[in-house]
Design a protein around this motif. Structure first.
Motif, PDB file in Angstrom:
ATOM      1  N   ASP A 344       8.111  -1.257 -10.007  1.00  0.00           N
ATOM      2  CA  ASP A 344       9.383  -0.855  -9.438  1.00  0.00           C
ATOM      3  C   ASP A 344       9.771   0.592  -9.781  1.00  0.00           C
ATOM      4  OD1 ASP A 344      11.379  -1.445  -7.776  1.00  0.00           O
ATOM      5  OD2 ASP A 344      12.599  -2.546  -9.225  1.00  0.00           O
ATOM      6  N   GLU A 367       0.355  -0.987  -5.515  1.00  0.00           N
ATOM      7  CA  GLU A 367       0.954  -1.471  -4.275  1.00  0.00           C
ATOM      8  C   GLU A 367       2.202  -0.632  -3.997  1.00  0.00           C
ATOM      9  OE1 GLU A 367       1.808  -5.651  -4.122  1.00  0.00           O
ATOM     10  OE2 GLU A 367       2.232  -5.555  -1.980  1.00  0.00           O
ATOM     11  N   GLU A 369       5.520   0.223  -1.400  1.00  0.00           N
ATOM     12  CA  GLU A 369       6.357  -0.251  -0.301  1.00  0.00           C
ATOM     13  C   GLU A 369       6.850   0.975   0.440  1.00  0.00           C
ATOM     14  OE1 GLU A 369       9.454  -3.742  -0.225  1.00  0.00           O
ATOM     15  OE2 GLU A 369      10.362  -1.891  -0.973  1.00  0.00           O
ATOM     16  N   ASN A 431       3.479  -6.014   6.175  1.00  0.00           N
ATOM     17  CA  ASN A 431       4.828  -6.229   5.625  1.00  0.00           C
ATOM     18  C   ASN A 431       5.385  -4.962   4.976  1.00  0.00           C
ATOM     19  OD1 ASN A 431       4.524  -8.941   6.317  1.00  0.00           O
ATOM     20  ND2 ASN A 431       3.549  -9.376   4.337  1.00  0.00           N
ATOM     21  N   GLY A 432       5.059  -3.823   5.557  1.00  0.00           N
ATOM     22  CA  GLY A 432       5.594  -2.569   5.022  1.00  0.00           C
ATOM     23  C   GLY A 432       4.980  -2.155   3.697  1.00  0.00           C
ATOM     24  N   ARG A 433       3.849  -2.761   3.333  1.00  0.00           N
ATOM     25  CA  ARG A 433       3.230  -2.419   2.043  1.00  0.00           C
ATOM     26  C   ARG A 433       1.771  -2.009   2.216  1.00  0.00           C
ATOM     27  NH1 ARG A 433       5.517  -6.542  -2.558  1.00  0.00           N
ATOM     28  NH2 ARG A 433       7.704  -6.119  -2.165  1.00  0.00           N
ATOM     29  N   ARG A 479       8.472   3.472  -2.797  1.00  0.00           N
ATOM     30  CA  ARG A 479       8.593   2.618  -3.979  1.00  0.00           C
ATOM     31  C   ARG A 479       7.213   2.113  -4.396  1.00  0.00           C
ATOM     32  NH1 ARG A 479      10.269  -2.720  -5.965  1.00  0.00           N
ATOM     33  NH2 ARG A 479       9.776  -3.758  -3.981  1.00  0.00           N
ATOM     34  N   VAL A 481       5.603  -0.714  -6.023  1.00  0.00           N
ATOM     35  CA  VAL A 481       5.921  -2.092  -6.397  1.00  0.00           C
ATOM     36  C   VAL A 481       5.265  -2.407  -7.735  1.00  0.00           C
ATOM     37  CG1 VAL A 481       5.759  -4.505  -5.685  1.00  0.00           C
ATOM     38  CG2 VAL A 481       6.013  -2.697  -3.955  1.00  0.00           C
TER      39      VAL A 481
END
Ligand code: FRU
Length: 493
Positions: A344, A367, A369, A431-433, A479, A481
């Motif tokens: 995060d 990962e 986002e 999924n936007g990742r 971001r 993740v």
């Protein structure tokens, strides 16, 4: 001391000294992985080819062996394969099992630039330690083809015979044999299929289950294509998916479909291990981490040429069809030293968030986002040299939906005008990742995306000490993740 050079790979196979190109004769026997390779033992440029040899029990640490095959009256020793002759079909092993190598011999035609290429065999009765060329060599000749090389042989259990796939210029020839000595022409493949940007070389053919389901096998045909001076990509490797009945390979896709095994610049002539423990469920491949465009010029030391990391291959249904998936074998994970994890994290434009100052050898899994950033990723091998900044960028261009490597300021690049470059490949964000994994050695980067469906392998020749790695974003934030960074141990430590 030979392994201390600042560009010497620390967890990739290199010859102790001198020239290396294609991996050859990979076979597993009696607990040992054998790796042979195109080798010039007296020079750091290509020349009269021999088969160098190394053995590993774990695919991580390799022990150099004496040269396995020397040029003889039939010519130089070009690329080829090796098999375990379990049932002594060849008669070389007094009814037991032993190793047989099948390779091209190239004899120069006096007074010309032309050569004759013919297939020979040799056998070993002592687990690959010493090799005897067969007295009846060559075993396969056809002088109508000047390019006639790189035999890959395997046992086809359903039809109980050996199959050889061989490159002949712009196509492949397939032959069958009962005993590895006498070969019969079976079929040809490829004159009108896939990419013909360069001469066809180093084929391989094997079956893999699709999505891991038993009984769902498809056949994979790997074909390397040589350098084309008109194109920046140089030599690279494509694959086909199809059916094989013991004699003929039929491509499942349209003839003009091109599937690249690697979207980087430095993965060539890769083929798979015969008789490896996992064969049938997956398949182990290793490639030459170089490109004929500049292979003879790369700024290394007393060695020139390295292999990629071994890759575990499988087949999966993906958008667009069945695709070849590549992962590094678990064995490599033992190189991890205690790692660091982040989660995060938000990277703002202009941040250049340093992760480590001394990231010389590392594995990284991340990962992202997607947010407002139009571009984001990593700058690695970054630092100063003679008052100038250097870095290699692994980035994602969100508007183009493209993953790229930019090595235009990676370090030394004057040895060839096309080495400094930026190149990419399409990668959708699910999924936007997006998830990336990469392995960074002193002079290379292997980048795995899309859960192994998109791979980019590139050499880098950074200036000594340029080992910073940082996160960056452009035009908005992104971001992280999760991120795991594992410094890696050298196999020579
Ligand atoms: C591929 C290749 C093969 C040949 C070998 C010679 O890189 O050109 O076709 O057998 O290298 O070293």
């Amino acid at each position: 001391q030979t392994y201390n050079h600042p560009l010497r790979p620390q967890f990739h196979f290199t010859p102790e000294t001198h020239w290396l190109n294609d991996p050859n004769g990979m076979v597993y026997f009696d607990g040992e992985y054998h790796l042979f390779y195109q080798h010039h033992p007296e020079s750091t440029v290509w020349g009269p080819m021999h088969w160098g040899h190394a053995i590993s029990r774990d695919l991580v640490r390799w022990e150099h062996q004496p040269i396995a095959l020397y040029p003889d009256h039939n010519g130089f020793i070009f690329s080829g394969s090796a098999v375990v002759d379990w049932q002594d079909t060849s008669g070389f092993f007094d009814g037991g099992a032993g190793l047989v190598a099948i390779y091209t011999q190239t004899e120069m035609i006096e007074g010309t630039d032309e050569s004759k290429q013919r297939q020979s065999i040799a056998y070993s009765r002592d687990n690959g330690r010493t090799w005897t060329p067969y007295a009846g060599n060559p075993v396969l000749t056809d002088e109508s083809y000047p390019d006639f090389r790189d035999p890959k042989v395997f046992w086809h259990e359903a039809s109980k015979h050996w199959v050889m796939v061989l490159a002949a210029g712009d196509r492949l020839f397939l032959y069958t044999s009962a005993d590895l000595l006498d070969w019969t022409f079976a079929s040809e493949f490829g004159a009108a299929e896939g990419s013909h940007d360069g001469v066809w070389e180093c084929p391989d053919l094997f079956a893999l289950p699709v999505d891991g389901r038993k009984g769902s096998e498809k056949w994979v045909m790997i074909v390397s294509i040589g350098d084309n001076e008109q194109l920046p990509e140089g030599s690279r490797t494509q694959y086909f998916i199809g059916e094989f009945d013991g004699k003929t390979f039929v491509n499942d896709n349209a003839p003009d479909t091109i599937l690249w095994m690697d979207h980087g610049r430095d993965n060539y002539a890769g083929v798979t291990w015969s008789d490896a423990p996992g064969n049938g469920e997956d398949r182990l491949l290793i490639g030459w981490m170089n490109n004929w465009k500049y292979a003879n010029l790369i700024p290394t030391g007393e060695w020139r040429g390295a292999m990629t990391l071994p890759r575990k291959l499988s087949l999966e249904h993906r958008a667009g069809g069945i695709r070849l998936i590549q992962h590094t074998p678990d064995a490599l994970n033992e190189l991890r030293l205690g790692g660091t994890e982040w989660s995060d994290l938000t990277v703002q434009p202009g941040d250049n968030l340093p992760l480590v100052e001394q990231g010389e050898l590392l594995e990284l899994a991340v990962e992202f986002e997607l947010g407002a950033a139009s571009e984001f990723g990593f700058k690695l091998k970054s630092g100063m040299h003679n008052d100038e900044e250097y870095e290699t960028i692994v980035g994602y261009d969100a508007s183009a939906g493209e993953l790229f490597i930019d090595r235009s300021r990676a370090g030394e690049s004057a040895f060839h005008p096309q080495f400094a470059c930026k190149h990419g490949a399409p990668l959708g964000a699910s999924n936007g990742r997006i998830k990336l994994r990469m392995w960074v050695d002193r002079s290379s980067l292997e980048l795995f995306a899309d859960d192994g469906a998109l791979v980019m392998t590139d050499q880098l020749f950074p200036h000594a000490g340029n080992d910073r790695i940082e996160l960056y974003a452009v035009g908005g934030s992104v971001r992280v993740v999760s991120l795991q960074l594992n410094p890696l141990q050298s196999v020579y430590a």
